[in-house]
Each structure stands twice: as structure tokens, then as C-alpha cells.
Enzyme design. Structure first.
Site, PDB file in Angstrom:
ATOM      1  N   ASP A   1      41.564  52.958  39.344  1.00  0.00           N
ATOM      2  CA  ASP A   1      42.653  52.569  40.237  1.00  0.00           C
ATOM      3  C   ASP A   1      43.020  53.768  41.103  1.00  0.00           C
ATOM      4  O   ASP A   1      43.191  54.883  40.590  1.00  0.00           O
ATOM      5  CB  ASP A   1      43.874  52.171  39.393  1.00  0.00           C
ATOM      6  CG  ASP A   1      44.418  50.813  39.794  1.00  0.00           C
ATOM      7  OD1 ASP A   1      44.533  49.927  38.928  1.00  0.00           O
ATOM      8  OD2 ASP A   1      44.703  50.651  41.004  1.00  0.00           O
TER       9      ASP A   1
ATOM     10  N   ASP B   1      45.053  50.370  45.205  1.00  0.00           N
ATOM     11  CA  ASP B   1      46.338  49.702  45.010  1.00  0.00           C
ATOM     12  C   ASP B   1      47.082  49.532  46.340  1.00  0.00           C
ATOM     13  O   ASP B   1      47.244  50.496  47.087  1.00  0.00           O
ATOM     14  CB  ASP B   1      47.177  50.591  44.072  1.00  0.00           C
ATOM     15  CG  ASP B   1      48.450  49.922  43.607  1.00  0.00           C
ATOM     16  OD1 ASP B   1      48.344  48.884  42.943  1.00  0.00           O
ATOM     17  OD2 ASP B   1      49.540  50.436  43.934  1.00  0.00           O
TER      18      ASP B   1
ATOM     19  N   HIS C   1      46.469  42.517  35.763  1.00  0.00           N
ATOM     20  CA  HIS C   1      47.610  43.046  35.009  1.00  0.00           C
ATOM     21  C   HIS C   1      48.952  42.639  35.611  1.00  0.00           C
ATOM     22  O   HIS C   1      50.008  42.954  35.054  1.00  0.00           O
ATOM     23  CB  HIS C   1      47.512  44.574  34.943  1.00  0.00           C
ATOM     24  CG  HIS C   1      47.604  45.169  36.308  1.00  0.00           C
ATOM     25  ND1 HIS C   1      46.609  45.035  37.256  1.00  0.00           N
ATOM     26  CD2 HIS C   1      48.596  45.850  36.915  1.00  0.00           C
ATOM     27  CE1 HIS C   1      46.982  45.615  38.370  1.00  0.00           C
ATOM     28  NE2 HIS C   1      48.184  46.116  38.196  1.00  0.00           N
ATOM     29  N   ASP C   2      48.888  41.980  36.788  1.00  0.00           N
ATOM     30  CA  ASP C   2      50.132  41.509  37.429  1.00  0.00           C
ATOM     31  C   ASP C   2      50.306  40.003  37.295  1.00  0.00           C
ATOM     32  O   ASP C   2      51.343  39.469  37.714  1.00  0.00           O
ATOM     33  CB  ASP C   2      50.093  41.786  38.949  1.00  0.00           C
ATOM     34  CG  ASP C   2      50.164  43.241  39.305  1.00  0.00           C
ATOM     35  OD1 ASP C   2      49.600  43.613  40.344  1.00  0.00           O
ATOM     36  OD2 ASP C   2      50.766  44.007  38.528  1.00  0.00           O
TER      37      ASP C   2
ATOM     38  N   GLU D   1      43.248  46.193  47.250  1.00  0.00           N
ATOM     39  CA  GLU D   1      44.244  45.163  46.949  1.00  0.00           C
ATOM     40  C   GLU D   1      45.018  44.969  48.241  1.00  0.00           C
ATOM     41  O   GLU D   1      45.844  45.810  48.605  1.00  0.00           O
ATOM     42  CB  GLU D   1      45.188  45.588  45.826  1.00  0.00           C
ATOM     43  CG  GLU D   1      46.191  44.497  45.495  1.00  0.00           C
ATOM     44  CD  GLU D   1      47.405  44.984  44.733  1.00  0.00           C
ATOM     45  OE1 GLU D   1      47.731  46.173  44.822  1.00  0.00           O
ATOM     46  OE2 GLU D   1      48.033  44.175  44.046  1.00  0.00           O
TER      47      GLU D   1
HETATM   48  O1  TEU Z   1      50.749  45.407  42.939  1.00  0.00           O
HETATM   49  C1  TEU Z   1      51.081  45.062  44.253  1.00  0.00           C
HETATM   50  C2  TEU Z   1      52.194  44.125  44.240  1.00  0.00           C
HETATM   51  O2  TEU Z   1      52.890  44.026  45.204  1.00  0.00           O
HETATM   52  C3  TEU Z   1      52.452  43.343  43.024  1.00  0.00           C
HETATM   53  O3  TEU Z   1      53.455  44.047  42.352  1.00  0.00           O
HETATM   54  C4  TEU Z   1      52.865  41.960  43.436  1.00  0.00           C
HETATM   55  O4  TEU Z   1      53.308  42.007  44.729  1.00  0.00           O
HETATM   56  C5  TEU Z   1      54.015  41.479  42.653  1.00  0.00           C
HETATM   57  O5  TEU Z   1      53.635  41.518  41.303  1.00  0.00           O
HETATM   58  C6  TEU Z   1      54.317  40.089  43.176  1.00  0.00           C
HETATM   59  O6  TEU Z   1      55.108  39.402  42.230  1.00  0.00           O
HETATM   60  C7  TEU Z   1      50.215  46.709  42.784  1.00  0.00           C
HETATM   61  C8  TEU Z   1      49.886  46.867  41.312  1.00  0.00           C
HETATM   62  O7  TEU Z   1      48.877  45.920  40.962  1.00  0.00           O
HETATM   63  C9  TEU Z   1      51.158  46.622  40.538  1.00  0.00           C
HETATM   64  O8  TEU Z   1      50.903  46.635  39.134  1.00  0.00           O
HETATM   65  C10 TEU Z   1      52.152  47.699  40.898  1.00  0.00           C
HETATM   66  O9  TEU Z   1      53.397  47.401  40.290  1.00  0.00           O
HETATM   67  C11 TEU Z   1      52.356  47.786  42.415  1.00  0.00           C
HETATM   68  O10 TEU Z   1      51.165  47.672  43.182  1.00  0.00           O
HETATM   69  C12 TEU Z   1      52.918  49.149  42.768  1.00  0.00           C
HETATM   70  O11 TEU Z   1      51.926  50.115  42.519  1.00  0.00           O
END
Ligand code: TEU
Length: 521
Positions: A97, A194, A306-307, A235
Site C-alpha cells: 500500500d 491509496d 478492508h473497507d 484506488e
Molecule cells: O479509502 C478511501 C476511502 O475514501 C474510503 O475510506 C471510503 O471512501 C470510505 O470507506 C467510504 O465509506 C482509503 C483506504 O482504503 C481506507 O482504509 C482509508 O481509511 C482511507 O483511504 C484513508 O487513507
């Protein structure tokens, strides 16, 4: 050795939650090392490892305080180097990442930047006397955070402990190039970038993202000689038909591919408890295949990370048809037209977890949502929404067996019923079906180099076709109801997540047919 990126089958590892080797409740590199044989047996050939860098852990590692140091709870640099060498020895590539948009406010750069307006690191971040717009943080509240020290606001798109870097500053761009080079020299094969489309900002725009210099910055970073053969996936929540080639057309030397999220944005946000229709999900995935195929770039296909909440709970049936929907959703990802990305535990059919009290939740976004909504609505209804959408769902430690162990996050609530050991010994094993899907994808280059075409998409089922030269495969995937079967003549059943093929499709039935070649019809 992989010949093309289309042969990649990715598995995302969230290190804190994958495997804990020393019983401190946190997953670690030695735990990952111990599971390389498991991943080899599954058949994947590429891993994306989520952040393991030094971090206060406000956003579970996506708030980095030192890009070159490893969180001691996860391991040492020697452990990391041993892990990468073992992955490579087992024919598995490793991407990391790359969190380029922001650092932790504990990072030394920010600690210096906030000290005074004339500090040499001041312009590493984005400071204003007053907020120039009303951008909101993804985690709730204004994206402009007031800091007493110099009486100015800094931009923080996420938590207040995650300050956005100022990529307009050439020194920041040089620092981030050095971070990429440091890990490439450790032998990694690429990066998952990211929120990459946030690094260039247009402050006059209603929201952050896709600023005027975005592609200049990406190209400056990844067109360099030492990046020409690496795998990069951005992403990019803003990726769409109109800008896909700017990110991924090969001659632009920007990214190999992107994560687009159209198929995961069919509801009104993660806590709205709507179950999107699988027809709509398949429509979006198919459209994105076409967009990427038209520009000659590989798409990505994923339902979990993971989100995201667990796909079997979000799109399938995590009770009566858990095996069937978990295997069907896995087949959709693994046999579709792009590079498949699996998330840890998806191969076991892990479901969402259930927790009654907000005190059992860890995720910054979840806690931010609760703080805003608490008191506005019935607490039980609010907790239902939180359990349905929380980013904690994919972050519970993987249950390798039924034994409760120490954990940094609440334990998975269905561990006794659903765990790796139990699945592996079950007559209907999700893992075993994923193995068969992956073996089929590897055996038949129709699924990597072949054409992808929709055949039929109804409210009840989806049929798509993969073809290359004389070979043609049809994939039939029934959504949640028993339904009439699509017509399949001159075709042999290659794979089926039910014991047999009846006169219709059963709920979440997933069948792969191979068209009989002319000679043996
Ligand atoms: O996620 C991008 C992000 O915006 C997500 O948090 C998503 O928009 C949100 O979950 C929508 O409900 C990336 C990473 O994958 C995430 O884990 C991080 O929290 C975020 O960026 C900040 O680095």
C-alpha cells in the site's frame, strides 16, 4: 513466473488481522509467513499487503508516521525481507500500500510544519488562514482542521490525525519518489496507491479529487526507469469512462490499472442497509470491463477489501445459502474479465460480524458516523446499520479455528460456526470451490486472455461468456431465487456449486459450462 498482468490472481492481506504468531492479539509478518503454504494451496499468485508502517493507528495504519519504519507489533525489517523472499520463492508477487495523499500528524514532517509559518516543512502540507471551501471529511466534520499553534487551518480529508500532503511542493514529490524507491529496493513488485486521485487539489471544486495536475504527478512518479515493470493499481473513486485512459493507457506510463467502485456505490452509503441488486452489480462490472478493454488495459474485479462489508452478507445470503452465495460471488470475481482481487477470508465465506455495543467497534469512519447519528435515532436501529456497513467487518482477526484468541479488535462473532479449519474439513468447503475456480482460471487461458461478453442478464440470473480461439465457456450465476435455467446446448458442465444441474437454477447456483468443440458434438 507470471507472463502477463492478466494472469495475476490477487489476495489482499490486512496484516493486523491475518495471522498472529506471538499471541499479542495483532497479526504479524511471522504469521503471514506461516500461512504462505495456505495461500500457495489456494492458488493465488500475487498479494497486496495493507499498511504495516509505523503509525499511531488512528485509521488502522493508513495514518503513517514513518514510511520506512515497520510497526514493531507487526514485525521487523528482517521479518519483512524474509516474508518477501518466501513469497517470491513460492511464485507469489508482493505489492504494498502506498498512502500518498496524507501522513499521520505524528509524522516528523507535520510536527515541523505545524511549528511555525516559516518552518522549512510548512509547505509539505496545506495550510490556510480560513477554509477556502466547505469540503467535508470522509470521517465526518469539516476537512479543514484549526491548529492553535499558528492559528491556521490544515486540510485533512480523513481523520484530523491524517494531514493531506501538498503535492504542489516539489520536495513532497521527491520525498514520495524516495518512499517508492526504498520499497522497490526491498524487492516488492508494485503498489496499490491509496486514494491516488486526491493528490492534486482544485480548491474551487465542490469536493476534493482529480485536481488539474493529477496525471502530471502520477506520470512524474511512475514513468521513471525503475518503475517501468512494476504493477500499480490506483484506488481512484473518480475513475470513469471519460478518464480511464488518462490513468491506464499503457503509453502514458501512469498506472497498470485502477480500482473503480461503481459496482459498490449502488446504495446510499455503507450504513444505509440496502442490499444492492446483483443484476445492478453485474451490469456495472460488465460496463467497466468494456471501458478498460477499449483502452487495452486490464480491469480489476473485486467485491471485498478492508473497507467493504463482507460480500456474502452484503450481496448474498449469509445464513441459509452461505456456501452457495459465497462460492458464486467468488466465481463472479475469479472468472470475470479483469484481474481478480480477493480479500483475506473471502475464500472461507466469512460473513459480517455482529456486536451490540459501539464500544466493541474500532474503525474511525464507523465511530465518526455513530458520533453524528447517536441520539438522532433509535439506538438499536443505529447499531443495526453500523453492524451492516462498518469497516470493522473485514478487519476481525481471521478465525483459523474455533479457539477464541486475544485480539486488538472485537472477535468475529460467528467464529465457532465459521472458521478455516471447519471449512477445510467440510463436505461443502468454500475454500475447495475457490481452489477449483482458481485452478480453472489458470488451466484455461480463456479466462485471462479471452474475450468477455455478456450473454444474458435478467433479474434472476446472469450468463457471461469467455472465449478464445476454438474454446468457449459460459458462466451461469443465479441470484437469490430458484429460477428458470438459461438455454445451454452442446455444452458440458465443468464446475457447479450444487451437487447436480436440475431443470432450473437453484438460489446462487453457479455453473461453468464448456461448449463442446465442433469435433465432439
Ligand atoms: O479509502 C478511501 C476511502 O475514501 C474510503 O475510506 C471510503 O471512501 C470510505 O470507506 C467510504 O465509506 C482509503 C483506504 O482504503 C481506507 O482504509 C482509508 O481509511 C482511507 O483511504 C484513508 O487513507
Amino acid at each position: 513466473m507470471l507472463k502477463t498482468d492478466k494472469e495475476r490472481i490477487f489476495y489482499q492481506i490486512y496484516p493486523k488481522s491475518f495471522c498472529d504468531s506471538n499471541g499479542d492479539g495483532v497479526g504479524d509478518f511471522r504469521g503471514i509467513i506461516s500461512k504462505i503454504p495456505y495461500l500457495k494451496e489456494l492458488g493465488i499468485n500475487s498479494v497486496w499487503i495493507s499498511p504495516f508502517f509505523e503509525s499511531p493507528g488512528v485509521d488502522s495504519g493508513y495514518d503513517i508516521s514513518d514510511y520506512r519504519a515497520i510497526d514493531p507489533k507487526i514485525g521487523t525489517m528482517e521479518d519483512f525481507e524474509e516474508m518477501v523472499a518466501l513469497f517470491h520463492k513460492n511464485g507469489i508477487d508482493v505489492i504494498l500500500d502506498f498512502v500518498a495523499n496524507h501522513t499521520s500528524t505524528e509524522h516528523v514532517w507535520f510536527q515541523q510544519s505545524k511549528k511555525s509559518k516559516d518552518n522549512p516543512f510548512r509547505d509539505y502540507y496545506i495550510w490556510r488562514k480560513t477554509p477556502p471551501n466547505d469540503w467535508q471529511s470522509t470521517f465526518g466534520g469539516s476537512a479543514w482542521e484549526f491548529d492553535e499553534t499558528t492559528g491556521e487551518y490544515y486540510l485533512r480529508t480523513f481523520a484530523k490525525e491524517q494531514a493531506d500532503l501538498n503535492w504542489e511542493n516539489p520536495n513532497v514529490r521527491k520525498e514520495m519518489q524516495a518512499v517508492v524507491d526504498f520499497w522497490l529496493e526491498k524487492g516488492v513488485n508494485g503498489f496499490r496507491c491509496d486514494v491516488l486521485d486526491l493528490i492534486s487539489k482544485d480548491f474551487s471544486s465542490p469536493e476534493n479529487g482529480s485536481g488539474p495536475k493529477l496525471h502530471e504527478y502520477i506520470r512524474e512518479l511512475f514513468s521513471r526507469e525503475n518503475c517501468k515493470n512494476i504493477f500499480t493499481v490506483g484506488e481512484c473513486w473518480s475513475a470513469k469512462k471519460e478518464n480511464a485512459e488518462l490513468f491506464c493507457k499503457k503509453d502514458r506510463k501512469e498506472l497498470t490499472t485502477v480500482f473503480a467502485f461503481h459496482h459498490l456505490c449502488l446504495d446510499n452509503g455503507r450504513f444505509c442497509m440496502e442490499k444492492p441488486s446483483l443484476k445492478a452489480v453485474c451490469e456495472k462490472l460488465s460496463k467497466w470491463q468494456k471501458v478498460m478493454s477499449d483502452i487495452g488495459a486490464p480491469a480489476t474485479v473485486f467485491l471485498e477489501n478492508h473497507d467493504q462489508a463482507r460480500s456474502v452478507s452484503r450481496f448474498g445470503d449469509d445464513t441459509k445459502y452461505r456456501f452457495e452465495s459465497a462460492t458464486a460471488l467468488g466465481g463472479l470475481v475469479l472468472l470475470h474479465g479483469g484481474i481478480p482481487f480477493l480479500y483475506q477470508g473471502q475464500e472461507i465465506g466469512f460473513t459480517n460480524s455482529y456486536h451490540q455495543n459501539i464500544a466493541e467497534f474500532d474503525d474511525a469512519e464507523t465511530l465518526g458516523y455513530y458520533a453524528i447519528e447517536h441520539g438522532k435515532t433509535d439506538e438499536r436501529a443505529l447499531m443495526e446499520k453500523i453492524n451492516f456497513g462498518s469497516r470493522d467487518n473485514p478487519r476481525h482477526l481471521i478465525s483459523w479455528d474455533a479457539e477464541r484468541k486475544k485480539s486488538w479488535i472485537a472477535p468475529y462473532s460467528r467464529q465457532g460456526e465459521i472458521n478455516v479449519a471447519k471449512d477445510r474439513s467440510a463436505p461443502k468447503s468454500v475454500f475447495a470451490f475457490y481452489q477449483s475456480l482458481i485452478a480453472l482460471r489458470k488451466r484455461e487461458n480463456c479466462f485471462t486472455e479471452g474475450e468477455f461478453e455478456d450473454v444474458e442478464l435478467t433479474d434472476d440470473y446472469y450468463v457471461f461468456k469467455r472465449s478464445l480461439g476454438e474454446k468457449t465457456f459460459f458462466v451461469a450465476f443465479a441470484f437469490g431465487q430458484k429460477c428458470a435455467a438459461p438455454k445451454m446446448e452442446n455444452a458440458e458442465v465443468i464446475l457447479n456449486n450444487y451437487p447436480s444441474v436440475g431443470d432450473g437454477l437453484m438460489p446462487y447456483q453457479f455453473i461453468v459450462y464448456q461448449k463442446k468443440e465442433k469435433g465432439n458434438r
